[in-house]
Write a protein that holds these residues in place. Structure first.
Motif, PDB file in Angstrom:
ATOM      1  N   ILE A 292     -28.555 -33.744  23.030  1.00  0.00           N
ATOM      2  CA  ILE A 292     -27.124 -33.423  22.967  1.00  0.00           C
ATOM      3  C   ILE A 292     -26.367 -34.171  24.069  1.00  0.00           C
ATOM      4  CG2 ILE A 292     -25.401 -31.617  23.342  1.00  0.00           C
ATOM      5  CD1 ILE A 292     -27.208 -29.666  21.947  1.00  0.00           C
ATOM      6  N   ALA A 293     -26.971 -34.191  25.261  1.00  0.00           N
ATOM      7  CA  ALA A 293     -26.265 -34.763  26.408  1.00  0.00           C
ATOM      8  C   ALA A 293     -26.105 -36.275  26.303  1.00  0.00           C
ATOM      9  CB  ALA A 293     -27.002 -34.407  27.703  1.00  0.00           C
ATOM     10  N   ALA A 294     -27.169 -36.975  25.843  1.00  0.00           N
ATOM     11  CA  ALA A 294     -27.154 -38.436  25.851  1.00  0.00           C
ATOM     12  C   ALA A 294     -25.969 -39.018  25.078  1.00  0.00           C
ATOM     13  CB  ALA A 294     -28.486 -38.972  25.330  1.00  0.00           C
ATOM     14  N   PRO A 295     -25.760 -38.633  23.821  1.00  0.00           N
ATOM     15  CA  PRO A 295     -24.639 -39.240  23.092  1.00  0.00           C
ATOM     16  C   PRO A 295     -23.287 -38.861  23.670  1.00  0.00           C
ATOM     17  CG  PRO A 295     -25.714 -37.553  21.752  1.00  0.00           C
ATOM     18  CD  PRO A 295     -26.566 -37.752  22.961  1.00  0.00           C
ATOM     19  N   VAL A 296     -23.167 -37.598  24.131  1.00  0.00           N
ATOM     20  CA  VAL A 296     -21.892 -37.169  24.696  1.00  0.00           C
ATOM     21  C   VAL A 296     -21.588 -37.972  25.952  1.00  0.00           C
ATOM     22  CG1 VAL A 296     -20.644 -35.251  25.740  1.00  0.00           C
ATOM     23  CG2 VAL A 296     -22.074 -34.851  23.723  1.00  0.00           C
ATOM     24  N   LEU A 297     -22.593 -38.119  26.824  1.00  0.00           N
ATOM     25  CA  LEU A 297     -22.411 -38.885  28.063  1.00  0.00           C
ATOM     26  C   LEU A 297     -22.117 -40.345  27.744  1.00  0.00           C
ATOM     27  CD1 LEU A 297     -25.202 -37.411  30.385  1.00  0.00           C
ATOM     28  CD2 LEU A 297     -22.700 -37.103  30.527  1.00  0.00           C
ATOM     29  N   ALA A 298     -22.868 -40.918  26.757  1.00  0.00           N
ATOM     30  CA  ALA A 298     -22.680 -42.328  26.435  1.00  0.00           C
ATOM     31  C   ALA A 298     -21.254 -42.581  25.972  1.00  0.00           C
ATOM     32  CB  ALA A 298     -23.684 -42.754  25.364  1.00  0.00           C
ATOM     33  N   ILE A 299     -20.765 -41.694  25.098  1.00  0.00           N
ATOM     34  CA  ILE A 299     -19.410 -41.900  24.584  1.00  0.00           C
ATOM     35  C   ILE A 299     -18.379 -41.668  25.676  1.00  0.00           C
ATOM     36  CG2 ILE A 299     -17.671 -40.918  23.056  1.00  0.00           C
ATOM     37  CD1 ILE A 299     -19.473 -41.160  20.834  1.00  0.00           C
ATOM     38  N   ALA A 300     -18.594 -40.648  26.505  1.00  0.00           N
ATOM     39  CA  ALA A 300     -17.656 -40.390  27.603  1.00  0.00           C
ATOM     40  C   ALA A 300     -17.596 -41.581  28.558  1.00  0.00           C
ATOM     41  CB  ALA A 300     -18.079 -39.121  28.354  1.00  0.00           C
TER      42      ALA A 300
ATOM     43  N   VAL B 264     -26.044 -42.643  18.000  1.00  0.00           N
ATOM     44  CA  VAL B 264     -24.765 -42.594  18.715  1.00  0.00           C
ATOM     45  C   VAL B 264     -24.842 -43.417  19.999  1.00  0.00           C
ATOM     46  CG1 VAL B 264     -23.060 -41.108  19.806  1.00  0.00           C
ATOM     47  CG2 VAL B 264     -24.247 -40.335  17.746  1.00  0.00           C
ATOM     48  N   VAL B 265     -25.931 -43.222  20.737  1.00  0.00           N
ATOM     49  CA  VAL B 265     -26.056 -43.941  22.011  1.00  0.00           C
ATOM     50  C   VAL B 265     -26.075 -45.445  21.776  1.00  0.00           C
ATOM     51  CG1 VAL B 265     -27.561 -44.374  23.983  1.00  0.00           C
ATOM     52  CG2 VAL B 265     -27.204 -42.034  23.186  1.00  0.00           C
ATOM     53  N   SER B 266     -26.870 -45.885  20.783  1.00  0.00           N
ATOM     54  CA  SER B 266     -26.960 -47.333  20.569  1.00  0.00           C
ATOM     55  C   SER B 266     -25.627 -47.886  20.077  1.00  0.00           C
ATOM     56  CB  SER B 266     -28.089 -47.656  19.574  1.00  0.00           C
ATOM     57  OG  SER B 266     -27.697 -47.324  18.269  1.00  0.00           O
ATOM     58  N   THR B 267     -24.915 -47.109  19.284  1.00  0.00           N
ATOM     59  CA  THR B 267     -23.592 -47.547  18.844  1.00  0.00           C
ATOM     60  C   THR B 267     -22.690 -47.763  20.051  1.00  0.00           C
ATOM     61  OG1 THR B 267     -23.830 -46.277  16.818  1.00  0.00           O
ATOM     62  CG2 THR B 267     -21.610 -46.957  17.393  1.00  0.00           C
ATOM     63  N   ALA B 268     -22.692 -46.779  20.962  1.00  0.00           N
ATOM     64  CA  ALA B 268     -21.832 -46.864  22.135  1.00  0.00           C
ATOM     65  C   ALA B 268     -22.222 -48.040  23.025  1.00  0.00           C
ATOM     66  CB  ALA B 268     -21.905 -45.555  22.929  1.00  0.00           C
ATOM     67  N   VAL B 269     -23.537 -48.225  23.194  1.00  0.00           N
ATOM     68  CA  VAL B 269     -23.991 -49.285  24.089  1.00  0.00           C
ATOM     69  C   VAL B 269     -23.717 -50.661  23.493  1.00  0.00           C
ATOM     70  CG1 VAL B 269     -26.051 -50.328  25.146  1.00  0.00           C
ATOM     71  CG2 VAL B 269     -25.725 -47.844  25.195  1.00  0.00           C
ATOM     72  N   GLU B 270     -24.004 -50.803  22.191  1.00  0.00           N
ATOM     73  CA  GLU B 270     -23.907 -52.135  21.585  1.00  0.00           C
ATOM     74  C   GLU B 270     -22.472 -52.562  21.301  1.00  0.00           C
ATOM     75  OE1 GLU B 270     -26.367 -52.076  18.135  1.00  0.00           O
ATOM     76  OE2 GLU B 270     -28.150 -51.546  19.282  1.00  0.00           O
ATOM     77  N   GLN B 271     -21.562 -51.588  21.087  1.00  0.00           N
ATOM     78  CA  GLN B 271     -20.219 -51.981  20.676  1.00  0.00           C
ATOM     79  C   GLN B 271     -19.205 -51.944  21.805  1.00  0.00           C
ATOM     80  OE1 GLN B 271     -18.931 -50.335  16.869  1.00  0.00           O
ATOM     81  NE2 GLN B 271     -21.071 -50.110  16.256  1.00  0.00           N
ATOM     82  N   ARG B 272     -19.678 -51.695  23.018  1.00  0.00           N
ATOM     83  CA  ARG B 272     -18.703 -51.638  24.102  1.00  0.00           C
ATOM     84  C   ARG B 272     -18.171 -53.054  24.374  1.00  0.00           C
ATOM     85  NH1 ARG B 272     -23.532 -51.778  27.252  1.00  0.00           N
ATOM     86  NH2 ARG B 272     -23.276 -53.140  29.052  1.00  0.00           N
ATOM     87  N   GLY B 273     -16.916 -53.106  24.696  1.00  0.00           N
ATOM     88  CA  GLY B 273     -16.310 -54.383  24.992  1.00  0.00           C
ATOM     89  C   GLY B 273     -15.763 -55.111  23.775  1.00  0.00           C
ATOM     90  N   LEU B 274     -16.009 -54.591  22.556  1.00  0.00           N
ATOM     91  CA  LEU B 274     -15.513 -55.251  21.355  1.00  0.00           C
ATOM     92  C   LEU B 274     -14.051 -54.882  21.128  1.00  0.00           C
ATOM     93  CD1 LEU B 274     -18.461 -54.746  18.837  1.00  0.00           C
ATOM     94  CD2 LEU B 274     -17.936 -56.748  20.235  1.00  0.00           C
ATOM     95  N   ALA B 275     -13.294 -55.859  20.583  1.00  0.00           N
ATOM     96  CA  ALA B 275     -11.889 -55.584  20.297  1.00  0.00           C
ATOM     97  C   ALA B 275     -11.767 -54.746  19.023  1.00  0.00           C
ATOM     98  CB  ALA B 275     -11.126 -56.896  20.162  1.00  0.00           C
TER      99      ALA B 275
END
Lengths: 115, 321
Positions: free
Chosen positions: B17-25, B103-114
């Motif tokens: 539960i914590a990992a995706p919430v933290l990643a997105i935050a 969720v975590v991989s989505t957040a990690v891989e798509q950061r910085g994209l326009a």
């Protein structure tokens, strides 16, 4: 449904099987619409030939207790519960009458007299 | 034991539960919104979802059900049929980690994209590998928990089980017991799924419709079963489709009796357990009366039956004859 046959009985096997199934219908153990297992499976369990079992089912079909449809199996008819108990009674009547030494005509006379 | 329970029932669920919430935050400001959530086979984006939507979807369909399964099988491991608790824990951990890692991989891989359309297809194999490792780990941990299925023990010795007496049966006599058992709600479910399949075939994608129609089969198979007991032993078949659930030879049966079947204590409906692997199996169509067979090699089989007494008596007679 509990079927029972005695291989050493003087009563023929197909009559015993028909009697067993008839009793199950009369007691409500077999409900109208309920399907019987394939003849082969029952015959194997009772240690009888499939034709013996089919003969028993044909008897019951002629009495109006079972309907047999090609490809759809054998099912208890809607009218069966009533018929089954009367058939049981008729069988008892005939058996008792024969013990009393009556022939077919005399038995029919007695039944007709009650109508 | 305590560590095992702690990891499976607290740490793993909390982490998923914590990992995706933290990643997105953590990456919220750098992430495109919506984010890419689905890719073609050739790697171009063909589906997107808002951040919250992704979090809720993954949570509702994977993480929370997975956690429920994991915690449930950990807490009640001693009450479940042998073998089903580790399987449930493994599946639960797999689902929870799968949802979390997506969720975590989505957040990690798509950061910085326009915009989300720039997203490369994700490292889905890595996500599945992580979930598999977690699943196997949780299953192994769960296996170390003590196994004392109170339900099964009570089946064995409790007052619910009454060993049936035998009946008179001559050497030349043969008896066959047959019971056909219908479970209306299962038949209704099967019919509903099948009709949904037919409608889908007509109005929607044919393949999906066919799959739906096929998936009605298990419910249909279980919706009407036929149990036959005779000199050969016990056979449990579907009365609607040509499928045999179980066949137990007379030589394998030591005794038979009536029990009260609670689907929850057998792990649900259907063919539960495995005689070969777990030594315990049951065909469960509903709660209520059933027949229990004590088999050789300390195995146990059960099947739901409206009239368990008659076949039990017949079997006890046949076995001792």
């Amino acid at each position: 449904m509990l079927l029972r046959v005695d291989h050493e009985s003087s009563v023929s096997l197909h009559e015993q099987i028909a009697g067993s199934i008839r009793a199950s219908i009369a007691s409500g153990d077999l409900q109208p619409g309920e399907k019987l297992p394939p003849a082969r499976q029952l015959a194997d369990g009772l240690d009888v030939n499939v034709h013996t079992l089919l003969r028993a089912m044909q008897t019951l079909r002629d009495e109006g207790l079972l309907e047999m449809r090609r490809g759809r199996g054998t099912a208890v008819t809607g009218a069966a519960p009533n018929l089954a108990s009367f058939n049981e009674l008729a069988k008892k009547l005939v058996a008792e009458a024969r013990k009393g030494g009556m022939n077919n005509d005399q038995i029919l006379q007695i039944v007709k007299g009650q109508l | 034991m305590k560590t095992t329970r702690f990891i499976n029932a607290a740490i793993l669920p909390a982490a998923t539960i914590a990992a995706p919430v933290l990643a997105i935050a953590r990456f919220r400001d750098e992430l495109p919104d919506p984010v890419a959530t689905h890719w073609n086979l050739d790697g171009t984006v063909d589906g997107s979802m808002s951040l919250t939507g992704l979090l809720l979807t993954a949570g509702a369909t994977l993480v929370l059900p997975g956690i429920a399964l994991l915690v449930g099988t950990t807490v009640w491991s001693h009450r479940l049929p042998r073998g089903s608790a580790p399987f449930g824990a493994g599946l639960g951990a797999f689902l929870a980690v799968l949802g979390s890692a997506i969720v975590v991989s989505t957040a990690v891989e798509q950061r910085g994209l326009a915009t989300y359309t720039d997203a490369d297809s994700p490292a889905i194999l890595l996500v599945i590998a992580a979930a598999t490792v977690a699943g196997l780990g949780a299953a192994l941990l769960n296996r170390s928990l003590p196994y004392a299925p109170s339900s099964l023990t009570s089946h064995r010795s409790g007052p619910a089980f009454s060993s049936a007496e035998s009946m008179e049966l001559g050497d030349a006599e043969r008896m066959v017991f047959v019971e056909t058992q219908s479970v209306n709600w299962l038949l209704a479910v099967a019919m509903a799924i099948f009709l949904a399949g037919v409608v889908t075939v007509v109005f929607g994608p044919i393949l999906v419709g066919v799959i739906l129609m096929l998936s009605a089969l298990p419910a249909a198979a279980l919706g009407r079963i036929r149990v036959q007991v005779d000199r050969n032993g016990v056979v449990v078949r579907s009365a609607l489709i040509p499928l045999r659930f179980a066949k137990i030879g007379l030589a394998d049966i030591e005794s038979a009796g009536a029990i009260d079947v609670n689907p929850m204590s057998w792990g649900g409906w259907g063919y539960r357990g495995s005689l070969r692997v777990a030594g315990t199996a049951a065909v469960v169509t509903r709660g209520g009366p059933g027949m229990r067979l004590d088999l050789t090699k300390d195995r146990l089989f059960a099947v739901t039956l409206d009239d368990p007494d008659t076949p039990s008596r017949l079997l006890n007679t046949l076995v001792t004859a």
